[in-house]
Each structure stands twice: as structure tokens, then as C-alpha cells.
Design a protein around this motif. Structure first.
Motif, PDB file in Angstrom:
ATOM      1  N   ASP A  64      39.092  -9.335  32.228  1.00 19.88           N
ATOM      2  CA  ASP A  64      39.091  -8.372  31.122  1.00 19.88           C
ATOM      3  C   ASP A  64      39.032  -9.166  29.820  1.00 19.88           C
ATOM      4  O   ASP A  64      39.986  -9.841  29.441  1.00 19.88           O
ATOM      5  CB  ASP A  64      40.374  -7.538  31.187  1.00 19.88           C
ATOM      6  N   ARG A  66      38.917  -8.267  26.691  1.00 13.34           N
ATOM      7  CA  ARG A  66      39.470  -7.733  25.444  1.00 13.34           C
ATOM      8  C   ARG A  66      40.424  -8.744  24.811  1.00 13.34           C
ATOM      9  O   ARG A  66      41.238  -9.350  25.499  1.00 13.34           O
ATOM     10  CB  ARG A  66      40.203  -6.418  25.708  1.00 13.34           C
ATOM     11  N   PRO A  83      36.470 -13.016  19.461  1.00 12.63           N
ATOM     12  CA  PRO A  83      36.528 -12.160  20.659  1.00 12.63           C
ATOM     13  C   PRO A  83      35.863 -12.716  21.907  1.00 12.63           C
ATOM     14  O   PRO A  83      36.415 -12.626  22.990  1.00 12.63           O
ATOM     15  CB  PRO A  83      35.844 -10.873  20.190  1.00 12.63           C
ATOM     16  N   ASN A 198      46.392 -10.403  26.853  1.00  9.49           N
ATOM     17  CA  ASN A 198      45.981  -9.004  26.656  1.00  9.49           C
ATOM     18  C   ASN A 198      46.554  -8.086  27.735  1.00  9.49           C
ATOM     19  O   ASN A 198      46.120  -6.950  27.887  1.00  9.49           O
ATOM     20  CB  ASN A 198      44.454  -8.877  26.582  1.00  9.49           C
TER      21      ASN A 198
END
Length: 240
Positions: A64, A66, A83, A198
Motif C-alpha cells: 500500500d 499511501r 509520495p 501508514n
């Protein structure tokens, strides 16, 4: 396909999910850690005998991507990335790998390394500093400065959307060809910050309990089916 076989496949799936979620929970406080999600496939694939073995094999976890929240540390060698940006490091086997910044330091041989000792790969110059240096830091453009002199540029790559990554532990990620990933010409890093994991602990605990309950149900189903089969065999033997 028999009930026991179906339940066994479902139990294997739940066990794999428990392992993945447990790993996430264990790393909720690990800087830069990215939540892992078990690759899912339609259960209908397991309904044919030819596909059962493929369905049941161990599968890797998806990453993931994010970003996590940033935490200020004030340390001159702590960096957090954009990011989809990663720093390139070299593993002990010589293979290139990726990290999401973290607490960097100068190793005993003078090279810039991660907290676990993996050397950073340079885009230009040399990522090392003499032990006599009094001021060693990374600036906002991912350059290593030694006593206010730029000595090297860290290699920062941007992982395109949809590029599969495989977690290798301790915040290290592997790509099929890390060396071919595009370098960021003018990178920007957050110096004096660390990226938090995260992982949302409360959500992972819900996933953990759900997977545990499902596994528990499948175990009971297997036990019940086994008992029914045992009774059927005994009654068949008594009737002969």
C-alpha cells in the motif's frame, strides 16, 4: 470438491491473511513502513481441481503506497521522501533495493548508510565523509554536505503507478529492475523528518479479528465434516 478440501483452502487463505495483518500490526511504529495487503483471487478458481494447487500456493503481499504522516526529529541525516519517491540502496548480495528514507548515518567505513547498514547509492559524487568531519548533513535537494561542502547526490527514483514492489523486511523494498527505475532529476526531501507507518492500528486489529474468526470457523467446519465422515464409515462397516 469435498467440504474438507474447500474449508482447507479457506483456512489457508485466512492463515495467510493473519500473517500479513500481524506483520502490519507489528510494524505500526516502524518509520516508513508501508502496509501490506494479501493478494486476493476469486474463490471460484479453487472449484476446479486443476486450479486448486495454483490457488493454494503462497502468494506475495501487495504494498500500500499511501504516504504516512511526517514526524519532525531535527536530525540532519533523517529524511522523508515524496509520495512515490525512494532512495536506492545496495544489499549485501549486490542487488539494488529501495527504501523510503529514514534515519541515515555515517558508517564505520565513512559511507552513508541506512540504520541497518545498507549503503546508499549515489547519483553523483561520493556519499562518504571522513571521521574528522564536524558537520555532516543532507540538504533539501538530497545532496550530502560535509562541512558545508557538497560531496555527493543521493539517487532518488520515482516508482510509477502500478509498479509491483515486494517488501524485503526492515523497510526495504524490491523491484524487478530497480536500476531501470527513472531517477528524479531535481528531488526534494524532507530533512529532519521521518515518515510514520501508514498502518492504522485500529483498522488492522479489526482485520486481525475478522481473519481469526474466519479461520476458527473453518477449523470447526473441518472437524465437523471429519466427524460426519467417520460416522458414515462406521455405519457402513456395521451394515456389512
Amino acid at each position: 470438491m469435498y467440504t474438507i478440501e474447500i474449508a482447507s483452502i479457506a483456512l489457508r487463505e485466512s492463515t495467510a491473511k493473519l500473517k500479513t495483518v500481524g506483520h502490519n500490526v507489528a510494524n505500526v511504529e516502524t518509520p516508513g513502513f508501508k502496509r501490506q495487503v494479501l493478494e486476493t483471487r476469486p474463490f471460484s478458481e479453487a472449484m476446479s481441481a486443476s486450479a486448486a494447487a495454483e490457488y493454494s500456493r503462497d502468494r506475495g503481499a501487495l504494498v500500500d503506497m499511501r504516504p504516512g504522516a511526517l514526524r519532525a526529529t531535527g536530525e540532519s541525516l533523517d529524511v522523508a521522501m515524496g509520495p512515490r519517491d525512494f532512495l536506492v540502496v545496495q544489499r549485501n548480495d549486490g542487488e539494488m533495493a529501495l527504501v523510503r528514507g529514514g534515519s541515515l548515518r555515517i558508517g564505520t567505513d565513512g559511507r552513508l548508510v541506512t540504520s541497518t547498514g545498507l549503503p546508499l547509492v549515489e547519483q553523483a559524487g561520493t556519499l562518504s565523509a571522513p571521521m574528522t568531519a564536524t558537520d555532516v548533513r543532507i540538504d533539501g535537494s538530497a545532496r550530502l554536505r560535509v562541512d558545508d561542502r557538497v560531496v555527493g547526490q543521493l539517487r532518488v527514483v520515482r516508482v510509477p503507478e502500478g509498479t509491483p514492489l515486494r517488501a524485503d523486511g526492515e523497510g526495504v523494498y524490491l523491484s524487478q529492475d530497480a536500476e531501470a527505475l527513472p531517477s528524479v532529476d531535481h528531488p526534494t526531501v524532507h530533512v529532519g523528518h521521518l515518515e510514520r507507518s501508514n498502518v492504522v492500528g485500529s483498522q488492522e486489529m479489526v482485520h486481525l479479528m475478522t481473519a481469526f474468526r474466519h479461520a476458527e470457523t473453518m477449523v470447526k467446519l473441518i472437524q465437523g465434516a471429519d466427524e460426519m465422515l467417520d460416522k458414515a464409515i462406521r455405519r457402513f462397516g456395521e451394515s456389512q
